[in-house]
Design a protein around this motif. Structure first.
Motif, PDB file in Angstrom:
ATOM      1  N   SER A   1      -0.460   0.781 -10.755  1.00  0.00           N
ATOM      2  CA  SER A   1      -0.678  -0.315  -9.809  1.00  0.00           C
ATOM      3  C   SER A   1       0.123  -1.518 -10.278  1.00  0.00           C
ATOM      4  O   SER A   1       0.512  -1.608 -11.445  1.00  0.00           O
ATOM      5  CB  SER A   1      -2.166  -0.679  -9.725  1.00  0.00           C
ATOM      6  N   ASN A   2       0.342  -2.449  -9.362  1.00  0.00           N
ATOM      7  CA  ASN A   2       0.995  -3.700  -9.735  1.00  0.00           C
ATOM      8  C   ASN A   2      -0.005  -4.781 -10.112  1.00  0.00           C
ATOM      9  O   ASN A   2       0.371  -5.935 -10.320  1.00  0.00           O
ATOM     10  CB  ASN A   2       1.912  -4.187  -8.602  1.00  0.00           C
ATOM     11  N   ASP A   3      -1.278  -4.414 -10.202  1.00  0.00           N
ATOM     12  CA  ASP A   3      -2.311  -5.342 -10.664  1.00  0.00           C
ATOM     13  C   ASP A   3      -3.162  -4.625 -11.701  1.00  0.00           C
ATOM     14  O   ASP A   3      -3.646  -3.512 -11.459  1.00  0.00           O
ATOM     15  CB  ASP A   3      -3.182  -5.812  -9.501  1.00  0.00           C
TER      16      ASP A   3
ATOM     17  N   GLU B   1       0.835  -1.200   0.000  1.00  0.00           N
ATOM     18  CA  GLU B   1       0.000   0.000   0.000  1.00  0.00           C
ATOM     19  C   GLU B   1       0.865   1.244   0.000  1.00  0.00           C
ATOM     20  O   GLU B   1       1.873   1.324   0.701  1.00  0.00           O
ATOM     21  CB  GLU B   1      -0.910   0.002   1.229  1.00  0.00           C
TER      22      GLU B   1
ATOM     23  N   SER C   1      -2.355  -3.300  -3.856  1.00  0.00           N
ATOM     24  CA  SER C   1      -1.475  -3.572  -5.008  1.00  0.00           C
ATOM     25  C   SER C   1      -0.660  -2.355  -5.440  1.00  0.00           C
ATOM     26  O   SER C   1      -0.486  -2.095  -6.628  1.00  0.00           O
ATOM     27  CB  SER C   1      -2.298  -4.107  -6.194  1.00  0.00           C
ATOM     28  N   SER C   2      -0.174  -1.579  -4.460  1.00  0.00           N
ATOM     29  CA  SER C   2       0.661  -0.392  -4.730  1.00  0.00           C
ATOM     30  C   SER C   2      -0.025   0.630  -5.626  1.00  0.00           C
ATOM     31  O   SER C   2       0.624   1.346  -6.383  1.00  0.00           O
ATOM     32  CB  SER C   2       2.007  -0.803  -5.355  1.00  0.00           C
ATOM     33  N   LEU C   3      -1.335   0.726  -5.541  1.00  0.00           N
ATOM     34  CA  LEU C   3      -2.076   1.694  -6.348  1.00  0.00           C
ATOM     35  C   LEU C   3      -1.685   3.120  -5.987  1.00  0.00           C
ATOM     36  O   LEU C   3      -1.564   3.464  -4.811  1.00  0.00           O
ATOM     37  CB  LEU C   3      -3.584   1.520  -6.135  1.00  0.00           C
ATOM     38  N   THR C   4      -1.470   3.945  -7.005  1.00  0.00           N
ATOM     39  CA  THR C   4      -1.283   5.379  -6.817  1.00  0.00           C
ATOM     40  C   THR C   4      -2.162   6.124  -7.814  1.00  0.00           C
ATOM     41  O   THR C   4      -2.353   5.677  -8.941  1.00  0.00           O
ATOM     42  CB  THR C   4       0.184   5.816  -7.022  1.00  0.00           C
TER      43      THR C   4
ATOM     44  N   GLN D   1       5.500   0.752 -11.446  1.00  0.00           N
ATOM     45  CA  GLN D   1       4.414  -0.214 -11.282  1.00  0.00           C
ATOM     46  C   GLN D   1       4.183  -0.986 -12.576  1.00  0.00           C
ATOM     47  O   GLN D   1       4.559  -0.539 -13.664  1.00  0.00           O
ATOM     48  CB  GLN D   1       3.132   0.522 -10.866  1.00  0.00           C
TER      49      GLN D   1
ATOM     50  N   MET E   1      -6.672   3.567  -2.833  1.00  0.00           N
ATOM     51  CA  MET E   1      -5.282   3.287  -2.485  1.00  0.00           C
ATOM     52  C   MET E   1      -5.166   2.527  -1.173  1.00  0.00           C
ATOM     53  O   MET E   1      -4.170   1.840  -0.922  1.00  0.00           O
ATOM     54  CB  MET E   1      -4.485   4.589  -2.426  1.00  0.00           C
TER      55      MET E   1
ATOM     56  N   VAL F   1      -6.780  -3.737 -10.576  1.00  0.00           N
ATOM     57  CA  VAL F   1      -6.807  -2.632  -9.612  1.00  0.00           C
ATOM     58  C   VAL F   1      -6.623  -1.304 -10.348  1.00  0.00           C
ATOM     59  O   VAL F   1      -7.307  -0.313 -10.057  1.00  0.00           O
ATOM     60  CB  VAL F   1      -5.725  -2.832  -8.540  1.00  0.00           C
ATOM     61  N   ALA F   2      -5.706  -1.273 -11.308  1.00  0.00           N
ATOM     62  CA  ALA F   2      -5.488  -0.041 -12.077  1.00  0.00           C
ATOM     63  C   ALA F   2      -6.726   0.326 -12.889  1.00  0.00           C
ATOM     64  O   ALA F   2      -7.148   1.487 -12.914  1.00  0.00           O
ATOM     65  CB  ALA F   2      -4.283  -0.215 -13.002  1.00  0.00           C
TER      66      ALA F   2
END
Length: 462
Positions: free
Chosen positions: A225-227, A104, A173-176, A120, A154, A230-231
């Motif tokens: 994101s890393n997914d 996160e 999933s590291s969403l920004t 990402q 996020m 999710v992105a």
């Protein structure tokens, strides 16, 4: 493109050696406060909600799993992301909770997320124009909605409005989500006096083949994101939140290598197969903030802690590039293709010897090599933090790949960052034969916000 691009990660959530790391990143953010009662509508259940049917089948959500494990004193993954996982031995659960889905990035902070965050795997860039009749009031309401949505997503929560459930089974999933303002935004909102000088339009370059319909815009949003789901979920939520206030002007989709895809942390490769990012500025450097972020006493004051993003869609002419021998490709870049080491010798991080000659007296690193031209010490110290995505939008009518780089670079002042470097590239970069700049944008990205604030509030309510 080879000298200044953000290194990627090769293990979930861990930046590559020398890679920028986001302030406030929480890899396993347990102990999250529950959202206020009534904050999520019936149409937007928490992503951790478990249906009666799922419960009866022994499927539990990630949130409930975390809560149960947390009660035993274990420090486990990120709260907020819901996952319907079948019951499994405790060892499997531990592996599950240490996956990249648990990573996160904090929404609140001095700077907006998505600038120093490690590369990402998936990204979306989208520009909006305010609708006819929409002005400062509508823009403020929109940024307030967008900020609320970004904060929730996020954190791995559902959006506050009608959530699409696309990412119901995922963690953060590291969403920004990052927001910026284009040059035209200020006239549309009556805020011309607050428009920064640094946001003046970029000069024309001889190598430009720009499509105006895919350039600029009133508002700009970067999603990473890393997914992929999710992105996309975040992209859809942002588009829905725009409502009648703004319409999409253009959208571009990109990707990078997934974290964990390599056996050890490595700098990213672009679609030409070149290691791309060796000399990117690093937060550990003493002058990093001065080069990348607007100072607290900057002008205008609402941009304190912010940065300027240059966005370019750079098409790679891959069919022409791939006809070159590896040696010819290396001469164009000035670095070895396999290791990224300079042609003058050493490893990827070895300082390039620009004066070294071969047995015939010729320069080992050609005079027009891309990596020679883009060096900061060859451009009066000009530096920019490059954080790109690759793209592939299919095959055109001539059977040529529509692929390349979604170039995004960050700097405190584009006139001291992007512009001098691009001008020099424009005068004789060997790589220019194999690329084409097809769209362009420049956006003022304000600083981060504290809890209870929204992005751009100092501008829109100042």
């Amino acid at each position: 493109m080879a000298e200044q691009s953000t290194p990627e990660t090769s293990s979930p959530g861990a930046p590559a050696e020398g890679a920028p790391s986001e302030e406030g990143v929480s890899k396993k953010a347990a102990a999250r406060k529950s959202p206020p009662k009534g904050a999520i509508s019936e149409n937007a259940p928490p992503r951790g909600a478990v249906s009666q049917e799922a419960s009866s089948k022994g499927v539990i959500s990630r949130r409930r799993l975390l809560g149960t494990a947390g009660a035993t004193g274990l420090a486990l993954g990120a709260a907020g992301g819901a996952a319907g996982y079948a019951a499994a031995p405790s060892a499997d659960r531990t592996a599950l909770l240490s996956s990249l889905g648990a990573d996160e990035v904090m929404f609140h902070g001095k700077h907006q997320p998505g600038i120093t965050t490690a590369l990402q795997a998936r990204g979306h860039l989208v520009a909006f124009d305010l609708s006819a009749g929409a002005g400062r009031k509508e823009a403020a309401a929109l940024l307030r909605r967008w900020s609320t949505t970004a904060r929730r997503l996020m954190a791995g929560e559902a959006s506050a409005s009608a959530d699409t459930d696309v990412a119901r089974d995922s963690g953060p999933s590291s969403l920004t989500v990052t927001f910026g303002f284009g040059h035209s935004f200020f006239a549309r909102t009556g805020l011309e006096k607050q428009r920064p000088i640094a946001l003046d339009p970029l000069p024309d370059f001889s190598s430009d083949h720009l499509d105006k319909a895919r350039s600029n815009g009133d508002l700009w949003v970067q999603i990473g994101s890393n997914d992929a789901l999710v992105a996309f979920h975040a992209l859809r939520a942002i588009q829905q939140d725009a409502g009648q206030a703004a319409k999409v002007r253009w959208q571009m989709n990109g990707f990078n290598r997934s974290p964990g895809a390599t056996s050890q942390p490595m700098t990213a490769r672009n679609l030409m197969g070149q290691i791309d990012g060796t000399r990117n500025p690093k937060p550990s450097e003493s002058d990093f903030d001065r080069r990348i972020f607007v100072p607290d006493a900057g002008d205008p004051s609402w941009m304190a802690g912010g940065s300027y993003a240059v966005v370019r869609r750079i098409r790679m002419l891959l069919d022409d590039w791939e006809k070159l021998s590896v040696k010819a490709q290396e001469d164009v870049i000035g670095r070895r293709k396999d290791t990224g080491a300079p042609l003058s010798g050493g490893t990827e991080t070895t300082e390039m010897d620009l004066e070294k000659t071969d047995a015939d007296g010729g320069l080992v690193v050609p005079i027009n090599a891309h990596s020679r031209i883009t060096r900061p010490d060859e451009n009066g110290g000009a530096a920019m933090l490059r954080r790109p995505f690759s793209f592939h939008d299919g095959i055109d009518a001539d059977g040529v790949p529509d692929a390349g780089l979604l170039f995004v670079c960050w700097q405190a002042d584009p006139l001291r960052g992007f512009v001098p470097v691009q001008r020099k590239l424009d005068r004789g970069d060997a790589l220019s034969t194999y690329i084409r700049h097809e769209s362009s944008g420049l956006f003022a990205v304000p600083g981060g916000v504290a809890e209870g604030e929204y992005v751009g509030q100092k501008l829109l309510e100042g």
